[in-house]
Design a protein around this motif. Structure first.
Motif: not given
Ligand SMILES: NC(=O)c1ccc[n+]([C@@H]2O[C@H](COP(=O)([O-])OP(=O)(O)OC[C@H]3O[C@@H](n4cnc5c(N)ncnc54)[C@H](OP(=O)(O)O)[C@@H]3O)[C@@H](O)[C@H]2O)c1
Ligand SMILES: [Zn+2]
Length: 361
Positions: A269, A305, A295
Motif C-alpha cells: 500500500e 499503511c 497493517c
C-alpha cells in the motif's frame, strides 16, 4: 435480503447500437465463432431468459448446441439445457414456438397462460425482483438474459445485473424504427458511476466487450489483480508478499505497488500511495484493493499503511486475507473501520493470497 441469481446480460449490437433492424426476418449481427462463445456462456448458466417479444420475433431455441457441453452438464448432474424463462403481460405466446420445443420452460405472467411449460401467475404486472427470487428458489444461481430491448432496460434500470456481454458488429442499421439496445431510463451506470471494463476481444470481425456491473464483481476483479501482483514481491522470510491497487470512483487504476518493490522493506500500500500526489482529489473517492489486510502496527517504518490510507483520505478498503499474527498482530481493519473507512473483506480470495505466502504460514 432475498437471494437472487447472478445475472448476466448478453447481446449483439450494430455500430449504431441496434439489436435488430425493423424488417421481419432476424438480423444476423454476429459470426460462428461468436455464437460458439455464446453457447459456452449458455452452458455455464442454469437458466436463460428472453422477453416474450423476442420469442415472437426471433423464435429462438435457446439450447446448448455443442454436444460436449451438454454432456459435461449432464455429468455434473445438471439438465442438458438451461431452464428457459420468459415474461409476458399479454400471454400472447405460440405454443408451437421453438422456446417450448425442448427442455424445461417457465412463463411468468399476470395470470395463467395456456402454453406448454409451467406458468407462474404473478398478479398485476410482473416484478423482476419476484421473478429472480422465484428462480433462486428453483435452484437457479446463474441467469443469462438474452434480450430483447425491454428486458435489458428493465434489468439494468432496476440495478439487477452483475455482468454485461456486448458484441459490436461492424455495420450500421440506420433506422430509428429498429429496437435499440436499451430504451430510455435512469441507469445506475452513468457518466459518474461507470461500469468496469473487464475484457475486450476481437472475435473475427466483431468486438466482444465484458463489463462488470455490480460492486461485488468489481471488487473481486480488482482484488484478484492485487493477489496476482503480489507474486512479483522479492521473497522474504520476515515479511509477507502483498499486492495493492488504488482505483478511483470511475474504475480507473491510479497506482499499484507490491511489497519490497524497490528493494527495501516497503509495504504494498505504501509503495502504491507513494506514486500518487497526496492532494489528488481522486483519492477522496478511491478504493484500495490489498491482498492482505493493511497493517495497523509496524516495526520497520514510522507510519503504518492504515495511517497512510487515512492520511490520503481514501474512503474504502477491500482486502482478501486478515493479517496472520505471524509477525505482528495487525488490527488494521479495526482501525480503519473506527476511522470511518468502509472495509470489505473478501474471504473467497483469502486462499489465493495465502497461497502466495505459503512459505511463511
Ligand atoms: N441482438 C441481440 O442480441 C438480440 C437478442 C434478443 C432480442 N433481440 C431483438 O430485440 C427485439 C425485441 O425486443 P423488445 O424490447 O421488443 O422485446 P422483449 O424484451 O424481447 O420482450 C418484450 C415483452 O416482454 C414482456 N414483458 C417485459 N417486461 C414485462 C413485465 N414487467 N411484465 C410483463 N411482461 C413483460 C412483454 O410481453 P407481452 O408483449 O407478451 O406482454 C413485452 O412486450 C427483437 O427485434 C429481437 O430481434 C436482439
Ligand atoms: Zn503495511
Amino acid at each position: 435480503m432475498t437471494h437472487r441469481p447472478y445475472v448476466l446480460l448478453s447481446c449483439a449490437l450494430s455500430l449504431d447500437g441496434y439489436l435488430d433492424d425493423a424488417a421481419d426476418r432476424r438480423l444476423v449481427l454476429s459470426n460462428d465463432a461468436d455464437w460458439d462463445r455464446v453457447d459456452e456462456v449458455r452452458a455455464s448458466c442454469d437458466a436463460i431468459l428472453v422477453g416474450a417479444n423476442t420469442i415472437r420475433r426471433d423464435n429462438p431455441r435457446l439450447l446448448v448446441r455443442d454436444a460436449g457441453r451438454r454432456a459435461a452438464r449432464t455429468a455434473a448432474g445438471k439438465p442438458e439445457n438451461p431452464l428457459k424463462v420468459t415474461i409476458t403481460a399479454t400471454g400472447d405466446l405460440d405454443p408451437a414456438a421453438a422456446f417450448f420445443a425442448t427442455g424445461e420452460q417457465v412463463v411468468y405472467a399476470p395470470s395463467g397462460v395456456d402454453t406448454p411449460g409451467e406458468t407462474v401467475p404473478t398478479g398485476a404486472r410482473v416484478d423482476l425482483g419476484t421473478v429472480l427470487a422465484d428462480l433462486y428458489e428453483r435452484g437457479v444461481r446463474r441467469l443469462m438474459v438474452e434480450g430483447g430491448s425491454s428486458m435489458h432496460t428493465a434489468f439494468l434500470t432496476a440495478g439487477l445485473a452483475d455482468e454485461l456481454h456486448v458484441v459490436v458488429a461492424p455495420f450500421f442499421v440506420g433506422d430509428s424504427a429498429a429496437p435499440r439496445f436499451v430504451g430510455d431510463g435512469r441507469f445506475p451506470w452513468d457518466a459518474t458511476h461507470r461500469a468496469t471494463l473487464a475484457e475486450v476481444r476481437a472475435i473475427g470481425n466483431v468486438a466482444f466487450h465484458r463489463y462488470l456491473l455490480s460492486r461485488s464483481e468489481v471488487d473481486k476483479h480488482w482484488l484478484r489483480r492485487a493477489v496476482e501482483l503480489s507474486r512479483n514481491c522479492p521473497p522474504s522470510s520476515t515479511a509477507f508478499a502483498v499486492g495493492a491497487i488504488v482505483v478511483d470512483a470511475d474504475g480507473d487504476e491510479l497506482a499499484r505497488g507490491y511489497s519490497r518493490e524497490s528493494g527495501g522493506t516497503e509495504h504494498a500500500e505504501e509503495s502504491a500511495l507513494a506514486k500518487l500526489d497526496p492532494d489528488d482529489p481522486r483519492l477522496r473517492g478511491a478504493t484500495v484493493y490489498s491482498s492482505l489486510e493493511p497493517c495497523g502496527r509496524r516495526a520497520s517504518r514510522p507510519r503504518t499503511c492504515t495511517e497512510l490510507i487515512l492520511a490520503a483520505g481514501i474512503p474504502r478498503v477491500v482486502f482478501a486475507l486478515r493479517e496472520p499474527p505471524t509477525f505482528v498482530d495487525g488490527q488494521g481493519a479495526e482501525q480503519l473501520t473506527a476511522a470511518g473507512v468502509e472495509v470489505v473483506e473478501l474471504p473467497g480470495l483469502a486462499g489465493a493470497a495465502r497461497e502466495v505466502n505459503r512459505a511463511l504460514l
